[in-house]
Motif scaffolding. Structure first.
Motif, PDB file in Angstrom:
ATOM      1  N   TRP A 231       0.804  -1.076   0.009  1.00 22.45           N
ATOM      2  CA  TRP A 231      -0.026  -0.012   0.003  1.00 22.45           C
ATOM      3  C   TRP A 231       0.838   1.221   0.020  1.00 22.45           C
ATOM      4  O   TRP A 231       1.480   1.532   0.824  1.00 22.45           O
ATOM      5  N   VAL A 232       1.098   1.777  -1.110  1.00 23.60           N
ATOM      6  CA  VAL A 232       1.809   2.993  -1.040  1.00 23.60           C
ATOM      7  C   VAL A 232       1.144   4.084  -0.706  1.00 23.60           C
ATOM      8  O   VAL A 232       1.764   5.044   0.157  1.00 23.60           O
ATOM      9  N   MET A 233      -0.144   4.364  -0.843  1.00 24.17           N
ATOM     10  CA  MET A 233      -0.711   5.545  -0.361  1.00 24.17           C
ATOM     11  C   MET A 233      -2.377   5.219  -0.817  1.00 24.17           C
ATOM     12  O   MET A 233      -2.855   4.370  -1.347  1.00 24.17           O
TER      13      MET A 233
ATOM     14  N   LYS B 124       1.246  10.080   7.567  1.00 21.20           N
ATOM     15  CA  LYS B 124       2.363   8.827   7.664  1.00 21.20           C
ATOM     16  C   LYS B 124       1.818   8.163   9.056  1.00 21.20           C
ATOM     17  O   LYS B 124       1.983   8.858   9.915  1.00 21.20           O
ATOM     18  N   LEU B 125       1.852   6.956   8.834  1.00 16.89           N
ATOM     19  CA  LEU B 125       1.487   5.907   9.938  1.00 16.89           C
ATOM     20  C   LEU B 125       2.688   5.069  10.059  1.00 16.89           C
ATOM     21  O   LEU B 125       2.993   4.260   8.931  1.00 16.89           O
ATOM     22  N   VAL B 126       3.232   4.836  11.278  1.00 17.87           N
ATOM     23  CA  VAL B 126       4.116   3.924  11.667  1.00 17.87           C
ATOM     24  C   VAL B 126       3.628   3.231  12.834  1.00 17.87           C
ATOM     25  O   VAL B 126       3.193   3.592  13.701  1.00 17.87           O
ATOM     26  N   LYS B 127       3.344   1.658  12.216  1.00 20.93           N
ATOM     27  CA  LYS B 127       3.022   0.579  13.233  1.00 20.93           C
ATOM     28  C   LYS B 127       3.974   0.328  14.166  1.00 20.93           C
ATOM     29  O   LYS B 127       4.631  -0.686  13.720  1.00 20.93           O
ATOM     30  N   THR B 128       3.921   0.742  15.462  1.00 20.22           N
ATOM     31  CA  THR B 128       4.909   0.274  16.597  1.00 20.22           C
ATOM     32  C   THR B 128       3.711  -0.284  17.577  1.00 20.22           C
ATOM     33  O   THR B 128       2.701  -0.560  17.272  1.00 20.22           O
ATOM     34  N   GLU B 129       4.467  -0.649  18.774  1.00 19.97           N
ATOM     35  CA  GLU B 129       3.710  -1.099  19.800  1.00 19.97           C
ATOM     36  C   GLU B 129       2.301  -0.112  19.879  1.00 19.97           C
ATOM     37  O   GLU B 129       1.119  -0.610  20.033  1.00 19.97           O
ATOM     38  N   ILE B 130       2.597   1.068  20.009  1.00 22.02           N
ATOM     39  CA  ILE B 130       1.845   2.173  20.042  1.00 22.02           C
ATOM     40  C   ILE B 130       1.840   3.015  18.722  1.00 22.02           C
ATOM     41  O   ILE B 130       2.872   3.706  18.528  1.00 22.02           O
TER      42      ILE B 130
ATOM     43  N   GLU C  91       5.140  -3.547   8.855  1.00 19.13           N
ATOM     44  CA  GLU C  91       6.455  -3.480   8.836  1.00 19.13           C
ATOM     45  C   GLU C  91       7.095  -2.212   8.103  1.00 19.13           C
ATOM     46  O   GLU C  91       8.227  -1.923   8.267  1.00 19.13           O
ATOM     47  N   VAL C  92       6.382  -1.726   7.424  1.00 16.03           N
ATOM     48  CA  VAL C  92       6.686  -0.642   6.628  1.00 16.03           C
ATOM     49  C   VAL C  92       5.700   0.644   6.654  1.00 16.03           C
ATOM     50  O   VAL C  92       4.628   0.686   7.243  1.00 16.03           O
ATOM     51  N   PRO C  93       6.194   1.980   6.894  1.00 16.69           N
ATOM     52  CA  PRO C  93       5.206   2.994   7.173  1.00 16.69           C
ATOM     53  C   PRO C  93       4.257   3.161   5.991  1.00 16.69           C
ATOM     54  O   PRO C  93       4.558   2.670   4.962  1.00 16.69           O
ATOM     55  N   ASN C  94       3.184   3.417   6.248  1.00 16.40           N
ATOM     56  CA  ASN C  94       2.040   3.685   5.482  1.00 16.40           C
ATOM     57  C   ASN C  94       1.755   5.068   5.342  1.00 16.40           C
ATOM     58  O   ASN C  94       1.860   5.650   6.410  1.00 16.40           O
ATOM     59  N   TYR C  95       1.270   5.527   4.122  1.00 13.95           N
ATOM     60  CA  TYR C  95       1.020   7.128   3.670  1.00 13.95           C
ATOM     61  C   TYR C  95      -0.361   7.226   3.134  1.00 13.95           C
ATOM     62  O   TYR C  95      -0.871   6.072   2.739  1.00 13.95           O
ATOM     63  N   GLY C  96      -1.018   8.437   3.466  1.00 17.21           N
ATOM     64  CA  GLY C  96      -2.080   8.559   3.062  1.00 17.21           C
ATOM     65  C   GLY C  96      -2.199  10.157   2.623  1.00 17.21           C
ATOM     66  O   GLY C  96      -1.662  10.789   2.856  1.00 17.21           O
ATOM     67  N   LEU C  97      -3.474  10.262   1.902  1.00 18.07           N
ATOM     68  CA  LEU C  97      -3.590  11.669   1.414  1.00 18.07           C
ATOM     69  C   LEU C  97      -5.073  12.072   1.605  1.00 18.07           C
ATOM     70  O   LEU C  97      -5.993  11.470   1.095  1.00 18.07           O
TER      71      LEU C  97
ATOM     72  N   LEU D  92      -8.903   7.779   7.783  1.00 22.20           N
ATOM     73  CA  LEU D  92      -7.888   7.397   7.015  1.00 22.20           C
ATOM     74  C   LEU D  92      -6.692   6.698   7.892  1.00 22.20           C
ATOM     75  O   LEU D  92      -6.215   5.730   7.564  1.00 22.20           O
ATOM     76  N   LEU D  93      -6.827   7.156   9.203  1.00 18.29           N
ATOM     77  CA  LEU D  93      -6.018   6.299  10.095  1.00 18.29           C
ATOM     78  C   LEU D  93      -6.345   4.891  10.416  1.00 18.29           C
ATOM     79  O   LEU D  93      -5.794   3.960  10.493  1.00 18.29           O
ATOM     80  N   THR D  94      -7.711   4.707  10.245  1.00 12.67           N
ATOM     81  CA  THR D  94      -8.424   3.350  10.647  1.00 12.67           C
ATOM     82  C   THR D  94      -7.692   2.632   9.206  1.00 12.67           C
ATOM     83  O   THR D  94      -7.516   1.519   9.284  1.00 12.67           O
ATOM     84  N   TYR D  95      -7.853   3.143   7.964  1.00 11.55           N
ATOM     85  CA  TYR D  95      -7.460   2.296   6.879  1.00 11.55           C
ATOM     86  C   TYR D  95      -5.879   2.070   6.978  1.00 11.55           C
ATOM     87  O   TYR D  95      -5.573   0.988   6.700  1.00 11.55           O
ATOM     88  N   LEU D  96      -5.274   3.155   7.305  1.00  9.08           N
ATOM     89  CA  LEU D  96      -3.711   2.685   7.325  1.00  9.08           C
ATOM     90  C   LEU D  96      -3.440   1.802   8.366  1.00  9.08           C
ATOM     91  O   LEU D  96      -2.481   0.920   8.199  1.00  9.08           O
ATOM     92  N   LEU D  97      -4.016   1.694   9.598  1.00  8.09           N
ATOM     93  CA  LEU D  97      -3.788   0.695  10.706  1.00  8.09           C
ATOM     94  C   LEU D  97      -4.401  -0.610  10.336  1.00  8.09           C
ATOM     95  O   LEU D  97      -3.769  -1.797  10.591  1.00  8.09           O
TER      96      LEU D  97
END
Length: 170
Positions: free
Chosen positions: A85-87, A133-139, A116-122, A105-110
């Motif tokens: 998912w690029v964007m 930009k969303l980075v999936k870490t523990e939080i 393992e990779v950052p996800n981007y949206g517009l 949008l954050l719901t979609y990115l989650l």
């Protein structure tokens, strides 16, 4: 940032002119925003060509275990590159604020299958655009870009296309 050609600039100037024309003929609804702004930018950036894949209105579910909440929604436009998912682009009615689309949008990115990779949206709300930009870490953590505005002097769509091209190269 990648450069954009004179032809791309000329076409983006036409998108900007089309935006001003649409303002004179309300209502400026979500489908119109997508057709007049989002789709032309994706076309100009060649995101309809290989190796990209456009998907529309994909339903997703996100379950939040601790709150027993299920959020359902549809992605307006999803641009895929080699199964990543690029964007994602979420267009809202012109009179809505950027914040109106952020939670969705954050719901979609989650829900991305590639944590393992950052996800981007517009998010596009008529004349305003903002990258997320969303980075999936523990939080999970997210950040936003500045707001790009079509009515601003010059044409900020040039920067939007440069960023989209940059994201597609990562």
């Amino acid at each position: 940032m990648p450069e954009i050609s004179d032809l791309e600039k000329e076409l983006l100037n036409q998108v900007q002119e089309g935006y001003f024309n649409l303002l004179e003929n309300p209502p400026f609804l979500e489908d119109i925003v997508r057709m007049a702004i989002v789709d032309p930018i994706l076309f100009i950036g060649k995101f309809f060509l290989y190796p990209y894949h456009i998907r529309s209105e994909k339903s997703i579910n996100l379950e939040l275990a601790d709150k027993e909440v299920i959020i359902r929604g549809r992605i307006d436009t999803l641009v895929l590159k080699e199964q990543l998912w690029v964007m994602m682009i979420e267009s809202k009615r012109a009179e809505f604020s950027i914040e109106a689309g952020l939670a969705q949008l954050l719901t979609y990115l989650l829900a991305s299958p590639h944590p393992e990779v950052p996800n981007y949206g517009l998010i596009v709300t008529g004349g305003s655009l903002i990258f997320v930009k969303l980075v999936k870490t523990e939080i999970p953590q997210y950040s936003t870009s500045k707001i790009f505005s079509i009515p601003n002097p010059g044409n900020e769509l040039f920067d939007v296309l440069r960023i989209l091209k940059h994201l597609s190269e990562t």
